[in-house]
Design a protein around this motif. Structure first.
Motif, mmCIF file in Angstrom:
data_model
loop_
_atom_site.group_PDB
_atom_site.id
_atom_site.type_symbol
_atom_site.label_atom_id
_atom_site.label_comp_id
_atom_site.label_asym_id
_atom_site.label_seq_id
_atom_site.Cartn_x
_atom_site.Cartn_y
_atom_site.Cartn_z
ATOM 1 N N SER A 35 -7.988 -0.777 85.477
ATOM 2 C CA SER A 35 -7.562 -0.312 84.158
ATOM 3 C C SER A 35 -7.932 -1.312 83.082
ATOM 4 N N PHE A 36 -8.377 -0.772 81.954
ATOM 5 C CA PHE A 36 -8.746 -1.569 80.795
ATOM 6 C C PHE A 36 -8.064 -0.934 79.599
ATOM 7 N N LEU A 37 -7.080 -1.632 79.015
ATOM 8 C CA LEU A 37 -6.315 -1.083 77.902
ATOM 9 C C LEU A 37 -6.425 -1.986 76.680
ATOM 10 N N MET A 38 -6.744 -1.360 75.581
ATOM 11 C CA MET A 38 -6.790 -2.043 74.294
ATOM 12 C C MET A 38 -5.718 -1.446 73.393
ATOM 13 N N SER A 39 -5.247 -2.255 72.450
ATOM 14 C CA SER A 39 -4.392 -1.774 71.372
ATOM 15 C C SER A 39 -5.015 -2.313 70.102
ATOM 16 N N GLY A 40 -5.639 -1.436 69.349
ATOM 17 C CA GLY A 40 -6.433 -1.896 68.214
ATOM 18 C C GLY A 40 -7.578 -2.738 68.742
ATOM 19 N N ASP A 41 -7.672 -3.972 68.278
ATOM 20 C CA ASP A 41 -8.711 -4.889 68.749
ATOM 21 C C ASP A 41 -8.188 -5.869 69.791
ATOM 22 N N GLU A 42 -6.962 -5.670 70.256
ATOM 23 C CA GLU A 42 -6.327 -6.606 71.182
ATOM 24 C C GLU A 42 -6.365 -6.075 72.617
ATOM 25 N N LEU A 43 -6.837 -6.922 73.530
ATOM 26 C CA LEU A 43 -6.823 -6.575 74.945
ATOM 27 C C LEU A 43 -5.394 -6.648 75.455
ATOM 28 N N VAL A 44 -4.922 -5.554 76.043
ATOM 29 C CA VAL A 44 -3.563 -5.486 76.565
ATOM 30 C C VAL A 44 -3.557 -5.656 78.080
ATOM 31 N N LEU A 45 -4.577 -5.088 78.749
ATOM 32 C CA LEU A 45 -4.593 -5.104 80.209
ATOM 33 C C LEU A 45 -6.021 -4.967 80.713
ATOM 34 N N ASP A 46 -6.363 -5.768 81.693
ATOM 35 C CA ASP A 46 -7.667 -5.674 82.353
ATOM 36 C C ASP A 46 -7.467 -6.047 83.819
ATOM 37 N N GLN A 47 -6.862 -5.115 84.560
ATOM 38 C CA GLN A 47 -6.584 -5.340 85.976
ATOM 39 C C GLN A 47 -6.178 -4.023 86.626
ATOM 40 N N PRO A 48 -6.242 -3.967 87.943
ATOM 41 C CA PRO A 48 -5.798 -2.743 88.623
ATOM 42 C C PRO A 48 -4.295 -2.512 88.443
ATOM 43 N N VAL A 49 -3.956 -1.253 88.261
ATOM 44 C CA VAL A 49 -2.568 -0.815 88.104
ATOM 45 C C VAL A 49 -2.392 0.419 88.967
ATOM 46 N N SER A 50 -1.227 0.551 89.579
ATOM 47 C CA SER A 50 -1.007 1.757 90.381
ATOM 48 C C SER A 50 -1.006 2.983 89.473
ATOM 49 N N LEU A 51 -1.425 4.094 90.034
ATOM 50 C CA LEU A 51 -1.402 5.348 89.281
ATOM 51 C C LEU A 51 0.010 5.630 88.793
ATOM 52 N N ALA A 52 1.005 5.361 89.630
ATOM 53 C CA ALA A 52 2.403 5.563 89.219
ATOM 54 C C ALA A 52 2.739 4.728 87.993
ATOM 55 N N ASP A 53 2.277 3.484 87.955
ATOM 56 C CA ASP A 53 2.570 2.629 86.804
ATOM 57 C C ASP A 53 1.837 3.086 85.548
ATOM 58 N N LEU A 54 0.643 3.647 85.707
ATOM 59 C CA LEU A 54 -0.042 4.219 84.541
ATOM 60 C C LEU A 54 0.799 5.335 83.934
ATOM 61 N N VAL A 55 1.287 6.218 84.794
ATOM 62 C CA VAL A 55 2.094 7.353 84.322
ATOM 63 C C VAL A 55 3.426 6.858 83.760
ATOM 64 N N LYS A 56 4.062 5.910 84.451
ATOM 65 C CA LYS A 56 5.334 5.366 83.950
ATOM 66 C C LYS A 56 5.145 4.675 82.606
ATOM 67 N N GLY A 57 4.000 4.029 82.424
ATOM 68 C CA GLY A 57 3.717 3.372 81.153
ATOM 69 C C GLY A 57 3.672 4.355 79.997
ATOM 70 N N LEU A 58 3.210 5.556 80.272
ATOM 71 C CA LEU A 58 3.228 6.591 79.234
ATOM 72 C C LEU A 58 4.660 6.909 78.834
ATOM 73 N N ALA A 59 5.524 7.061 79.832
ATOM 74 C CA ALA A 59 6.918 7.443 79.573
ATOM 75 C C ALA A 59 7.719 6.316 78.922
ATOM 76 N N GLU A 60 7.466 5.098 79.361
ATOM 77 C CA GLU A 60 8.299 3.977 78.927
ATOM 78 C C GLU A 60 7.812 3.303 77.652
ATOM 79 N N SER A 61 6.517 3.371 77.395
ATOM 80 C CA SER A 61 5.974 2.609 76.272
ATOM 81 C C SER A 61 5.063 3.431 75.359
ATOM 82 N N HIS A 62 4.044 4.048 75.942
ATOM 83 C CA HIS A 62 3.010 4.686 75.132
ATOM 84 C C HIS A 62 3.540 5.836 74.275
ATOM 85 N N VAL A 63 4.135 6.824 74.895
ATOM 86 C CA VAL A 63 4.610 7.990 74.136
ATOM 87 C C VAL A 63 5.752 7.600 73.191
#
Length: 158
Positions: free
Chosen positions: A114-142
Motif C-alpha cells: 500500500s502507498f498512501l498520500m495525503s496531499g503531498d505528504e507520504l502517509v504509508l508505504d508498506q504492506p497492510v492487511s486487506l482488513a486494515d485497509l477497510v477498517k481504515g476507511l471506517a475509522e479514519s478516511h470516511v
C-alpha cells in the motif's frame, strides 16, 4: 468482515454531503463535489483490491489516482450534479461493504502493498492487511472526509 462501522461512517458522510449550503473550503481545499469524487475513487480502488485478493491476484493499493485533480474532474463530469455524485457514492459504498462482508478471514488477512498520500505528504508505504485497509476507511478516511464536508458549511453568527 463486519462492516457495521463502515456502513455507519458512510451514512454520516452521505448525510453531510447532502447539506444544501456547502460552500468552498476556506483554505482553498476541495469543494463538496471533489470530496465526493475522491471518496468514490478510493472506494472503487479498495473494492478492486478486495476482488483482486479474492481472485488470487496480487493487487496493490495506491491512492494517488484518487487525489489527482484530472481524475476527480473526470469523476465529477460523469455524474449529473451533486445529487448524482451522492447517489453514486451511496451505490459504491454499498458495493464495497457487500464485498467486504463476504471476505473470509484468510482473504482479510492478506497483506496488500500500500502507498498512501495525503496531499503531498507520504502517509504509508508498506504492506497492510486487506482488513486494515477497510477498517481504515471506517475509522479514519470516511469520518475525516465527513468532517471536511461539515467544514464547508457557512458559519453562523459571524
Amino acid at each position: 468482515m463486519d462492516t457495521t462501522a463502515l456502513r455507519s461512517a458512510y451514512e454520516k458522510f452521505l448525510e453531510a454531503a447532502a447539506a444544501p449550503d456547502l460552500g468552498d473550503a476556506a483554505d482553498g481545499g476541495w469543494n463538496a463535489d471533489q470530496v465526493l469524487a475522491h471518496v468514490l475513487s478510493v472506494d472503487a480502488a479498495t473494492a478492486a483490491v478486495a476482488l483482486g485478493v479474492v481472485s488470487g491476484s496480487r493487487p496493490t493499493f495506491d491512492n494517488r489516482p484518487c487525489l489527482d485533480s484530472w481524475n476527480l474532474d473526470r469523476v465529477i463530469g460523469e455524474h449529473p450534479g451533486r445529487a448524482g455524485l451522492i447517489a453514486q457514492a451511496r451505490r459504491q459504498a454499498a458495493i464495497l461493504c457487500d464485498i467486504a462482508d463476504q471476505l473470509t478471514e484468510q482473504a482479510a488477512a492478506v497483506l496488500v502493498p500500500s502507498f498512501l498520500m495525503s496531499g503531498d505528504e507520504l502517509v504509508l508505504d508498506q504492506p497492510v492487511s486487506l482488513a486494515d485497509l477497510v477498517k481504515g476507511l471506517a475509522e479514519s478516511h470516511v469520518p475525516g472526509h465527513t468532517q471536511q464536508l461539515l467544514d464547508l458549511r457557512p458559519t453562523r453568527g459571524r
